[in-house]
Design an enzyme around this catalytic site. Structure first.
Site, PDB file in Angstrom:
ATOM      1  N   ASP A 113       5.973  -4.840   1.227  1.00 28.72           N
ATOM      2  CA  ASP A 113       5.899  -5.807   2.338  1.00 28.72           C
ATOM      3  C   ASP A 113       6.176  -5.209   3.716  1.00 28.72           C
ATOM      4  O   ASP A 113       5.956  -5.873   4.731  1.00 28.72           O
ATOM      5  CB  ASP A 113       6.840  -6.994   2.070  1.00 28.72           C
ATOM      6  N   HIS A 151       5.539   2.046  -4.157  1.00 28.17           N
ATOM      7  CA  HIS A 151       4.369   1.294  -4.621  1.00 28.17           C
ATOM      8  C   HIS A 151       3.340   1.044  -3.522  1.00 28.17           C
ATOM      9  O   HIS A 151       2.446   0.225  -3.702  1.00 28.17           O
ATOM     10  CB  HIS A 151       4.817  -0.025  -5.268  1.00 28.17           C
ATOM     11  N   CYS A 200     -15.488   1.733   3.809  1.00 27.39           N
ATOM     12  CA  CYS A 200     -14.822   2.940   4.324  1.00 27.39           C
ATOM     13  C   CYS A 200     -15.566   3.440   5.564  1.00 27.39           C
ATOM     14  O   CYS A 200     -16.780   3.655   5.504  1.00 27.39           O
ATOM     15  CB  CYS A 200     -14.833   4.016   3.241  1.00 27.39           C
ATOM     16  N   SER A 247      14.603  -6.057 -10.967  1.00 24.25           N
ATOM     17  CA  SER A 247      14.825  -6.374 -12.381  1.00 24.25           C
ATOM     18  C   SER A 247      14.969  -5.089 -13.189  1.00 24.25           C
ATOM     19  O   SER A 247      15.379  -5.125 -14.343  1.00 24.25           O
ATOM     20  CB  SER A 247      13.659  -7.207 -12.920  1.00 24.25           C
TER      21      SER A 247
END
Ligand code: OAD
Length: 250
Positions: free
Chosen positions: A111, A126, A152, A194
């Site tokens: 984010d 990530h 692209c 988690s």
């Protein structure tokens, strides 16, 4: 002293005595900014009847790239309205304070809220939801509105989100830097994850294996809890400012 106060005080002592800190964050640190987590509270994220692991997968990029774009546009719309919370800000302030020889932030989040809070050199294991990558020549670009999938600018092939998906490898250099930071840390803070996704979930074990301490901050018990030296069962926006002794802490 309540159990929570006592645990937090012990964690603060560890942090104050540390010279090298690694912080691993997951979706939970952004929960109080309004970004939905993937798991937690016994639930898993589902969109249009599909589990997120299926949507965020290498197979889905191959089979239905427009759907992957819809899913990520949907997520970006939610994330775009969010601002860093007291947890992100506390980590940024701790790094800027210069009190630690190493302060390496490692996130599984895509984010961008750590950077928005002022953290620098964040290892984004990530990827980042605001970047795109060519499916053929791998050129990286900033995300723009308009055509989906974007083309692209270099080779004209379709672009995809610059995010690591299920069934894909993480950037090896990022992983190596994260492993080194964790292995050399006196204290590893594990915040809002988690602990189910590899290789991020092995980082706290590297800290412990080389003699460092692990502090977990999570309102729920996780698979990492019984390997943590201290587990603080609370929300990160409340706890992180306390750990770093910041003036606005509750
Ligand atoms: P998860 O959604 O699996 O876990 C979020 C964790 O945050 C849960 O353990 C919650 O109990 C905890 N949590 C919720 N609110 C919190 C709060 N206010 N403060 C602290 N903790 C809180 O998210 P991750 O562990 O980040 O990967 O998931 C790992 C990866 O799985 C993600 O990066 C994503 C996903 O697949 C990719 O998309 C590649």
């Amino acid at each position: 002293m309540s159990g929570y106060e006592d645990t937090t005080a012990r964690a603060r002592e560890l942090v104050e005595g540390a010279d090298r800190i690694a912080v691993l964050t997951g979706a939970g640190i952004s929960a109080e900014s309004g970004v939905p987590t993937f798991r937690g509270g016994g639930k898993s994220l589902v969109w249009r009847g599909m589990p997120f692991e299926q949507l965020s997968s290498a197979a889905m990029v191959r089979n239905d790239l427009p759907l992957v774009w819809e899913w990520f546009d949907y997520r970006r719309k939610a994330v775009g309205k969010c601002v860093p919370n007291a947890g992100h800000l506390a980590l940024a302030a701790a790094q800027i304070s210069g009190n630690f020889h190493q302060f390496q932030l490692i996130t599984q989040n895509i984010d961008g809220l750590h950077a928005a809070a002022g953290s620098s050199g964040v290892i984004e294991l990530h990827g980042n939801i605001w970047r795109t990558r060519c499916t053929v020549c791998e050129r990286l670009d900033d995300l723009t509105e308009g055509e989906r999938p974007p083309k692209c600018p270099a080779c004209g092939a379709p672009m995809r989100p610059h995010v690591v998906l299920f069934g894909e490898f993480l950037d090896a250099e990022n992983v190596e830097r994260a492993r080194e930071a964790a292995a050399s840390a006196d204290v590893c803070l594990v915040v809002g994850t988690s602990g189910l996704v590899y290789p991020a979930n092995e980082l706290p074990h590297l800290t412990r294996a080389s003699g460092g301490k692990v502090i977990e901050i999570n309102p729920e018990e996780t698979v990492l809890t019984n390997r943590a030296d201290i587990s603080i069962r609370a929300k990160s926006a409340a706890v992180l400012p306390l750990l770093f002794g910041q003036p606005n802490a509750e």
